[in-house]
Scaffold this motif. Sequence first.
Motif, PDB file in Angstrom:
ATOM      1  N   THR A  65       1.022  -1.047   0.012  1.00 42.60           N
ATOM      2  CA  THR A  65      -0.084  -0.042  -0.112  1.00 42.60           C
ATOM      3  C   THR A  65       0.837   1.142   0.012  1.00 42.60           C
ATOM      4  N   VAL A 117      -5.698   3.867  -2.728  1.00 37.96           N
ATOM      5  CA  VAL A 117      -6.349   2.844  -1.554  1.00 37.96           C
ATOM      6  C   VAL A 117      -7.257   2.074  -2.260  1.00 37.96           C
ATOM      7  N   GLY A 118      -7.028   0.775  -1.937  1.00 37.55           N
ATOM      8  CA  GLY A 118      -7.880  -0.545  -2.375  1.00 37.55           C
ATOM      9  C   GLY A 118      -7.342  -0.952  -3.653  1.00 37.55           C
ATOM     10  N   PHE A 144      -3.695  -4.413   3.063  1.00 37.80           N
ATOM     11  CA  PHE A 144      -4.734  -3.316   2.619  1.00 37.80           C
ATOM     12  C   PHE A 144      -4.785  -2.679   4.060  1.00 37.80           C
ATOM     13  N   ALA A 148      -9.467   0.664   3.394  1.00 34.39           N
ATOM     14  CA  ALA A 148      -9.559   0.075   1.936  1.00 34.39           C
ATOM     15  C   ALA A 148     -10.579  -0.824   2.054  1.00 34.39           C
ATOM     16  N   GLU A 151     -13.709   0.083   0.240  1.00 30.60           N
ATOM     17  CA  GLU A 151     -13.475   0.344  -1.141  1.00 30.60           C
ATOM     18  C   GLU A 151     -14.313  -0.843  -1.887  1.00 30.60           C
ATOM     19  N   PHE A 154     -12.255  -3.919  -2.711  1.00 28.76           N
ATOM     20  CA  PHE A 154     -12.355  -4.732  -1.782  1.00 28.76           C
ATOM     21  C   PHE A 154     -13.306  -6.150  -1.892  1.00 28.76           C
ATOM     22  N   CYS A 172      -5.584  -7.803   6.184  1.00 29.47           N
ATOM     23  CA  CYS A 172      -6.132  -6.330   6.582  1.00 29.47           C
ATOM     24  C   CYS A 172      -5.353  -5.764   7.582  1.00 29.47           C
TER      25      CYS A 172
END
Length: 324
Positions: A65, A117-118, A144, A148, A151, A154, A172
Motif C-alpha cells: 500500500t 487505496v484498495g 490493505f 481500504a 472500497e 475490496f 487487512c
Amino acid sequence: MEKLNREKTIGMYERMFLARKYEERIYFLFLEGSMPGTIHQSHGQEACAVGMLWDLGKDDYMTSTHRPASHCLAKGVSVESMMAEMFAKSSGCCEGKGGAMHTGDISVGAVPAIAIVGGGLPVAVGIGLSCKMRKTKNVVVCFFGDGASNEGSFHESMNAAAIWNLPVIFACENNLYGASTRIDMMVRVKHLSDRAAAYGMPGETVDGNDVFAVNEAALRAVERARNGKGPTMLELLTWRIGGHSRNDASGYRNKEEEAAWRVRDPLIICKDRIINEGLAAKDELAERESRIEERIEKAIEYAKGCPDPLPQDALKNVYWEGGK
Ligand SMILES: Cc1ncc(C[n+]2csc(CCOP(=O)(O)OP(=O)(O)O)c2C)c(N)n1
Ligand SMILES: [Mg+2]
C-alpha cells in the motif's frame, strides 16, 4: 504456547528492528529536507509485515500500500535499494521513479506498492489467478488497510478470489484509522474479518502487534492457499505510532489511546518473549541491533553517493500510449 525456534524468532525480531530503525531514520532525513516526495510510515505495524511474510519464498508474492516500508523489508527488498529509492537515485529499487509510496522489487516477489487505496486488491487477485493457471503452488499476500476495506475493489476482489478458489491471503492491517477517520465511524460490523463470511471464505481477527500470533495465522492461511483450498482473510489489529503522513500530528488520537498502544509495541512484545524464553540474552540482542543500525547508516551513505537518474531515461520502463 508453542516452543519457539531460536533462529526464526531472532530473525523475525531483527527484521522488525530493521524496519523500525529504517522508518525512524527516514523520518529525520525527510524532515531535514534531504528527500523528495512524501512519506507514510509503518512504525508500530512491523509485526503484521514480518509475521505474514517470514515463511514465504521469493517466488511467492506480496502486494502493498501507500505505507510499504515494513512490507518490503519483510519480503526481502534490500535496505540499500530502498534507501536509494528514497533519495530518487537510479540505483533505487524502482530506479528512482517510484519513491516512498511505490517501493518494491519483483525479483523477491514484492510487487511495487500501489498507493491508490484498495488498488492492490484486484492486482493480488490477478496474480493469484496467474499462479493457479500456471499451477505454481505460489501464494500472494495482499496487504490493505481498514479504510481500504470500504472500497468497492475490496468486495469485488474478495468475491473473485473466493469463486475461483485462488491462493490469496487478504491481510487487512486494521490500525483503527483511515487518515484521521476512526474505524467506528466507518463500519457497523464488530470485526472486519466478519466480512469474509459474505464471500464464503474463512476470516480471523488476530493481534497484529504480536508477531507470533500473526505468523501462526499466516502459516494456516498459507497452507490452505498452497493446497488449493482458496483464500483467507486475516484482520490484523494494530496501530501506527506516527501520523498518517508527513505533516500529521495525530490530534484526533488521545494520550490514553497512545499510552495503551505504546506498551503493546510489537518490538517490545517480541523482545520480552525472546528474553523470557531464554533464546537470547539482552547483550546479544543489543549487539545484533547495533549491527543493523550500522547497516542502515551505510545504506544512507551509499544512497547519497549514487548517481541521479539520467533525463534521457525518464520514459524507460514507463508504459504509455505511443511508447515502445
Ligand atoms: C482511492 C483513494 N482515495 C483516497 C486516497 C488518499 N488516501 C491515502 S491513504 C488514505 C487512508 C487509507 O486508510 P487505510 O486503508 O486504513 O490505510 P492506513 O493509512 O491506515 O494504513 C487515504 C484516504 C487514495 N490514496 N486513494
Ligand atoms: Mg487504517
